[in-house]
Scaffold this motif. Structure first.
Motif, short mmCIF file in Angstrom:
data_model
loop_
_atom_site.label_atom_id
_atom_site.label_comp_id
_atom_site.label_asym_id
_atom_site.label_seq_id
_atom_site.Cartn_x
_atom_site.Cartn_y
_atom_site.Cartn_z
N ALA A 50 0.83 -1.21 0.00
CA ALA A 50 0.00 0.00 0.00
C ALA A 50 0.86 1.25 0.00
O ALA A 50 0.59 2.22 -0.73
N VAL A 51 1.95 1.24 0.79
CA VAL A 51 2.84 2.40 0.84
C VAL A 51 3.52 2.62 -0.51
O VAL A 51 3.63 3.74 -1.00
N VAL A 52 3.97 1.53 -1.13
CA VAL A 52 4.60 1.64 -2.45
C VAL A 52 3.62 2.23 -3.46
O VAL A 52 3.99 3.08 -4.29
N SER A 53 2.36 1.81 -3.37
CA SER A 53 1.33 2.35 -4.26
C SER A 53 1.10 3.83 -4.00
O SER A 53 0.98 4.64 -4.92
N GLU A 54 1.06 4.22 -2.71
CA GLU A 54 0.86 5.63 -2.35
C GLU A 54 2.02 6.51 -2.78
O GLU A 54 1.85 7.70 -3.07
N MET A 55 3.21 5.93 -2.86
CA MET A 55 4.39 6.65 -3.33
C MET A 55 4.31 6.93 -4.83
O MET A 55 5.01 7.79 -5.35
N GLY A 56 3.47 6.17 -5.54
CA GLY A 56 3.44 6.24 -6.99
C GLY A 56 4.79 5.84 -7.55
O GLY A 56 5.26 6.41 -8.54
N PHE A 57 5.38 4.84 -6.91
CA PHE A 57 6.79 4.53 -7.14
C PHE A 57 7.10 4.25 -8.60
O PHE A 57 8.07 4.79 -9.16
N TYR A 58 6.31 3.41 -9.26
CA TYR A 58 6.65 3.00 -10.62
C TYR A 58 6.45 4.12 -11.64
O TYR A 58 6.94 4.03 -12.76
N GLY A 59 5.75 5.17 -11.24
CA GLY A 59 5.56 6.28 -12.16
C GLY A 59 6.58 7.39 -11.97
O GLY A 59 6.56 8.39 -12.70
N LEU A 60 7.49 7.22 -11.02
CA LEU A 60 8.50 8.25 -10.74
C LEU A 60 9.70 8.13 -11.67
O LEU A 60 10.06 7.03 -12.09
N PRO A 61 10.33 9.26 -12.00
CA PRO A 61 11.57 9.19 -12.78
C PRO A 61 12.68 8.58 -11.94
O PRO A 61 12.55 8.45 -10.72
N ALA A 62 13.77 8.22 -12.60
CA ALA A 62 14.85 7.54 -11.89
C ALA A 62 15.50 8.43 -10.84
O ALA A 62 15.98 7.94 -9.83
N THR A 63 15.52 9.74 -11.07
CA THR A 63 16.20 10.65 -10.15
C THR A 63 15.26 11.77 -9.72
O THR A 63 14.76 12.53 -10.57
N ILE A 64 14.99 11.87 -8.41
CA ILE A 64 14.19 12.98 -7.89
C ILE A 64 14.97 13.72 -6.80
O ILE A 64 14.39 14.38 -5.96
N THR A 65 16.30 13.56 -6.83
CA THR A 65 17.13 14.28 -5.88
C THR A 65 17.11 15.77 -6.20
O THR A 65 16.87 16.17 -7.33
N LYS A 66 17.39 16.59 -5.18
CA LYS A 66 17.55 18.02 -5.37
C LYS A 66 18.90 18.43 -4.78
O LYS A 66 19.33 17.89 -3.76
N PRO A 67 19.60 19.36 -5.44
CA PRO A 67 20.93 19.74 -4.97
C PRO A 67 20.92 20.22 -3.52
O PRO A 67 19.99 20.90 -3.09
N GLY A 68 21.94 19.84 -2.77
CA GLY A 68 22.06 20.25 -1.38
C GLY A 68 23.49 20.12 -0.92
O GLY A 68 24.38 19.83 -1.71
N GLY A 69 23.72 20.29 0.35
CA GLY A 69 25.06 20.20 0.90
C GLY A 69 25.50 18.78 1.12
O GLY A 69 24.75 17.82 0.91
N ALA A 70 26.74 18.64 1.60
CA ALA A 70 27.30 17.31 1.84
C ALA A 70 26.62 16.59 2.99
O ALA A 70 26.79 15.39 3.16
N ASP A 71 25.84 17.32 3.81
CA ASP A 71 25.19 16.70 4.96
C ASP A 71 23.82 16.12 4.62
O ASP A 71 23.12 15.62 5.49
N VAL A 72 23.43 16.17 3.35
CA VAL A 72 22.13 15.62 2.93
C VAL A 72 22.24 14.11 2.79
O VAL A 72 23.22 13.59 2.25
N VAL A 73 21.24 13.40 3.29
CA VAL A 73 21.22 11.94 3.18
C VAL A 73 20.65 11.56 1.82
O VAL A 73 19.60 12.06 1.40
N GLU A 74 21.36 10.69 1.12
CA GLU A 74 20.96 10.22 -0.20
C GLU A 74 20.37 8.81 -0.09
O GLU A 74 20.84 8.00 0.71
N TYR A 75 19.36 8.53 -0.93
CA TYR A 75 18.71 7.22 -0.91
C TYR A 75 18.65 6.63 -2.32
O TYR A 75 18.46 7.36 -3.30
#
Length: 237
Positions: free
Chosen positions: A36-61
């Motif tokens: 259900a959570v994966v569906s709510e994320m709309g995961f399969y419809g997301l582009p490969a990269t949705i990161t936004k520029p930030g500092g070195a202290d940003v956690v990447e997933y």
């Protein structure tokens, strides 16, 4: 459904991996909530990269979900859309409740030799892209490109790459549309970035450029449009 979540940077200070977790192996109630959570994320419809520029202290997933032969990967960070990050946190919580734990990803080598940036995340002029420098070695995607009208993936057979010694960087050329004299091409120029030592930062800000070439309005020759790009070079994928 099999889920793997990797994270690095920020307060973590190292790369960690959760999973892969086969949802078929967890209690039915938990598996239902995870789906259900994966569906709510709309995961399969997301582009490969949705990161936004930030500092070195940003956690990447890096979140990888596989269902049968279908695999989709999404890169995000703490600066991605809040709704997505909340759902990702919910998914991590459910996986941990099922017994999965984050484990440190051991580096392939303890060498102190300089390591080239593995990816560049860049934006500018309405363009968003991710360039993966290891793609041609692993037969994986080399470039993801989006300009609002289209979102394209390019692999080793779709690109031409080369070093530019005088510019201390690398160029990557792809065809956006058309063929022959009517082709529209994009050439990405990125600076050479290397990280050294085990305690190096995960990323560093960079400036880059993209040159769009297409048929001239007069019908003779080419027209060129240079676009400034900004973002980050990273020593992790």
């Amino acid at each position: 459904m099999e889920v793997t979540i990797e994270r690095c940077g920020g307060w973590i200070g190292r790369a960690e991996r959760l999973g892969p977790v086969d949802i078929a192996g967890v209690p039915q109630g938990s598996a239902r909530r995870m789906r259900a959570v994966v569906s709510e994320m709309g995961f399969y419809g997301l582009p490969a990269t949705i990161t936004k520029p930030g500092g070195a202290d940003v956690v990447e997933y890096k979140t990888t979900i596989a269902v049968g032969a279908r695999t989709h990967i999404v890169y995000s960070n703490d600066l991605s859309e809040e709704a997505y990050q909340q759902k990702l946190a919910d998914l991590i919580g459910l996986l941990e409740l099922s017994g999965a734990k984050f484990a440190v990803i051991e580096p392939a080598s303890n060498s102190k030799a300089a390591m080239e940036a593995l990816r560049y995340d860049l934006t500018g002029g309405g363009i968003t892209l991710a360039y993966f420098t290891f793609g041609d070695l692993k037969n994986e995607r080399i470039l993801w490109y989006s300009d609002g009208d289209r979102s394209l993936d390019f692999y080793h057979t779709d690109v031409r790459t080369g070093d530019v010694p005088d510019l201390d960087g690398r160029c990557v050329m792809v065809k956006l549309k058309g063929a022959g004299a009517k082709a529209v091409t994009a050439t990405l120029l990125v600076p050479s970035v290397c990280f050294t030592g085990a305690d190096t930062a995960w990323s560093t800000p960079v400036d880059a450029a993209m040159i769009i070439a297409g048929p001239a309005a007069s019908g003779r020759g080419k027209s060129y449009h240079a676009i400034n790009l900004v973002g980050e070079a990273r020593n992790h994928d």
